[in-house]
Design an enzyme around this catalytic site. Structure first.
Site, PDB file in Angstrom:
ATOM      1  N   ARG A   1      60.387 -14.095  48.779  1.00 12.38           N
ATOM      2  CA  ARG A   1      60.845 -13.158  49.809  1.00 12.38           C
ATOM      3  C   ARG A   1      61.358 -14.036  50.941  1.00 12.38           C
ATOM      4  O   ARG A   1      60.576 -14.767  51.568  1.00 12.38           O
ATOM      5  CB  ARG A   1      59.656 -12.300  50.256  1.00 12.38           C
ATOM      6  CG  ARG A   1      60.003 -11.157  51.179  1.00 12.38           C
ATOM      7  CD  ARG A   1      58.759 -10.315  51.412  1.00 12.38           C
ATOM      8  NE  ARG A   1      58.958  -9.330  52.424  1.00 12.38           N
ATOM      9  CZ  ARG A   1      59.132  -8.026  52.202  1.00 12.38           C
ATOM     10  NH1 ARG A   1      59.128  -7.561  50.979  1.00 12.38           N
ATOM     11  NH2 ARG A   1      59.303  -7.189  53.192  1.00 12.38           N
TER      12      ARG A   1
ATOM     13  N   HIS B   1      67.539  -6.088  47.855  1.00 19.10           N
ATOM     14  CA  HIS B   1      66.095  -5.810  47.785  1.00 19.10           C
ATOM     15  C   HIS B   1      65.798  -5.013  46.502  1.00 19.10           C
ATOM     16  O   HIS B   1      65.381  -3.861  46.557  1.00 19.10           O
ATOM     17  CB  HIS B   1      65.688  -5.021  49.036  1.00 19.10           C
ATOM     18  CG  HIS B   1      64.223  -5.037  49.310  1.00 19.10           C
ATOM     19  ND1 HIS B   1      63.319  -5.782  48.571  1.00 19.10           N
ATOM     20  CD2 HIS B   1      63.476  -4.386  50.257  1.00 19.10           C
ATOM     21  CE1 HIS B   1      62.111  -5.595  49.049  1.00 19.10           C
ATOM     22  NE2 HIS B   1      62.180  -4.752  50.068  1.00 19.10           N
TER      23      HIS B   1
ATOM     24  N   GLN C   1      62.370  -3.094  45.729  1.00 14.77           N
ATOM     25  CA  GLN C   1      62.222  -1.852  46.479  1.00 14.77           C
ATOM     26  C   GLN C   1      62.932  -0.701  45.768  1.00 14.77           C
ATOM     27  O   GLN C   1      62.384   0.390  45.598  1.00 14.77           O
ATOM     28  CB  GLN C   1      62.806  -2.020  47.888  1.00 14.77           C
ATOM     29  CG  GLN C   1      62.754  -0.749  48.715  1.00 14.77           C
ATOM     30  CD  GLN C   1      61.326  -0.335  49.030  1.00 14.77           C
ATOM     31  OE1 GLN C   1      60.544  -1.160  49.485  1.00 14.77           O
ATOM     32  NE2 GLN C   1      60.983   0.925  48.805  1.00 14.77           N
TER      33      GLN C   1
ATOM     34  N   ASP D   1      67.121   3.173  56.547  1.00 15.41           N
ATOM     35  CA  ASP D   1      66.348   1.952  56.798  1.00 15.41           C
ATOM     36  C   ASP D   1      66.458   1.614  58.284  1.00 15.41           C
ATOM     37  O   ASP D   1      67.263   2.224  59.010  1.00 15.41           O
ATOM     38  CB  ASP D   1      66.905   0.809  55.920  1.00 15.41           C
ATOM     39  CG  ASP D   1      65.999  -0.414  55.881  1.00 15.41           C
ATOM     40  OD1 ASP D   1      64.890  -0.376  56.452  1.00 15.41           O
ATOM     41  OD2 ASP D   1      66.415  -1.425  55.283  1.00 15.41           O
TER      42      ASP D   1
ATOM     43  N   CYS E   1      62.159   2.495  53.013  1.00 11.76           N
ATOM     44  CA  CYS E   1      61.381   1.387  52.435  1.00 11.76           C
ATOM     45  C   CYS E   1      60.221   0.939  53.319  1.00 11.76           C
ATOM     46  O   CYS E   1      59.354   0.198  52.864  1.00 11.76           O
ATOM     47  CB  CYS E   1      62.301   0.219  52.102  1.00 11.76           C
ATOM     48  SG  CYS E   1      63.161  -0.442  53.545  1.00 11.76           S
TER      49      CYS E   1
ATOM     50  N   ARG F   1      55.809   0.424  44.667  1.00  9.06           N
ATOM     51  CA  ARG F   1      56.169  -1.004  44.679  1.00  9.06           C
ATOM     52  C   ARG F   1      55.249  -1.759  43.725  1.00  9.06           C
ATOM     53  O   ARG F   1      55.680  -2.627  42.969  1.00  9.06           O
ATOM     54  CB  ARG F   1      56.041  -1.596  46.089  1.00  9.06           C
ATOM     55  CG  ARG F   1      57.120  -1.175  47.074  1.00  9.06           C
ATOM     56  CD  ARG F   1      58.488  -1.707  46.679  1.00  9.06           C
ATOM     57  NE  ARG F   1      58.513  -3.171  46.619  1.00  9.06           N
ATOM     58  CZ  ARG F   1      58.716  -3.973  47.662  1.00  9.06           C
ATOM     59  NH1 ARG F   1      58.937  -3.467  48.853  1.00  9.06           N
ATOM     60  NH2 ARG F   1      58.735  -5.285  47.518  1.00  9.06           N
TER      61      ARG F   1
HETATM   62  N1  NVA Z   1      66.370  -3.964  55.675  1.00  7.52           N
HETATM   63  C1  NVA Z   1      65.013  -4.372  55.951  1.00  7.52           C
HETATM   64  C2  NVA Z   1      64.142  -4.113  54.751  1.00  7.52           C
HETATM   65  C3  NVA Z   1      62.698  -4.349  55.008  1.00  7.52           C
HETATM   66  C4  NVA Z   1      61.817  -4.031  53.823  1.00  7.52           C
HETATM   67  C5  NVA Z   1      65.014  -5.828  56.337  1.00  7.52           C
HETATM   68  O1  NVA Z   1      65.663  -6.632  55.678  1.00  7.52           O
HETATM   69  O2  NVA Z   1      64.357  -6.165  57.315  1.00  7.52           O
END
Ligand code: NVA
Length: 204
Positions: free
Chosen positions: A4, A31, A34, A122, A161, A189
């Site tokens: 990550r 992602h 997710q 998001d 998410c 998840r």
């Molecule tokens: N778009 C968000 C997703 C977090 C799970 C980020 O990249 O911070």
């Protein structure tokens, strides 16, 4: 290995040297874990996602990119409502077209939401984004609230998410309301990632 990280190139570089599968646990580009959980959640609650309409409202960010990938692989229509300045990468849209997928881009949230089976959004400022104030201004008309939810299908669900900012990208009434499935997504998840590990081990 699961990574990550910020820059997507870190993961492709690692994968280029690794002797074991490398799973994308989140990058600035996409992602996928997710969205695997999100597709699972939709199918658990509403049946096959193929042929359905998913409306992404807001920044066409890393999570939206994975929704576009999923639209091609699972055969659903993805509508993205975003400001012009935060639109999906044309390279992504060209790939979708070449693969025969359906991703439509509009700048009007109501148009994307109209009759949709899912409204998903998001945060307005993702990891690594430095222009927070500018983004907040651009994205203010893209809040998922009761009015926008009312434009979707009667049995539409709301996805996010997490973590979310109530009063920014989503109203408290929607995220805490009966159409919200955000905690099912969060739980899934775990199950989706177990399935990805099983696939890596050749068990599925
Ligand atoms: N778009 C968000 C997703 C977090 C799970 C980020 O990249 O911070």
């Amino acid at each position: 290995m699961m990574l990550r990280t910020g820059s997507h190139s870190s993961i492709t570089e690692l994968a280029g040297h690794a002797g074991v599968p490398v799973i994308n646990g989140l990058t600035d580009y996409s992602h996928p874990c997710q969205v695997m959980a999100d597709v699972m959640t939709f199918e658990e609650l509403r049946g096959p996602i193929e042929g359905r309409t998913i409306a992404w409202i807001g920044d066409a960010n890393n999570v939206a990119t994975s929704w576009a990938h999923a639209a091609v692989r699972f055969g659903f229509c993805l509508r993205i409502a975003c400001p012009k300045q935060l639109a999906p990468d044309p390279v992504l849209l060209t790939w979708v077209k070449r693969e025969g997928g359906r991703v439509e881009v509009t700048h009007t949230p109501g148009e994307a939401a109209d009759g949709a089976d899912v409204l998903v959004t998001d945060v307005w400022v993702s990891m690594g984004d430095e222009d927070g104030d500018k983004r907040r201004k651009l994205l203010a008309p893209y809040q998922v609230n009761e009015k926008l939810m009312g434009a979707a299908a009667k049995d539409a669900i709301f996805m996010h998410c997490l973590p979310a900012h109530r009063g920014d990208e989503v109203s408290a009434g929607v995220i805490d309301g009966p159409q919200s499935v955000v905690f099912d997504e969060a739980e899934n998840r775990l199950h989706a990632q177990k399935a990805i590990l099983a696939w890596c081990f050749g068990l599925s």
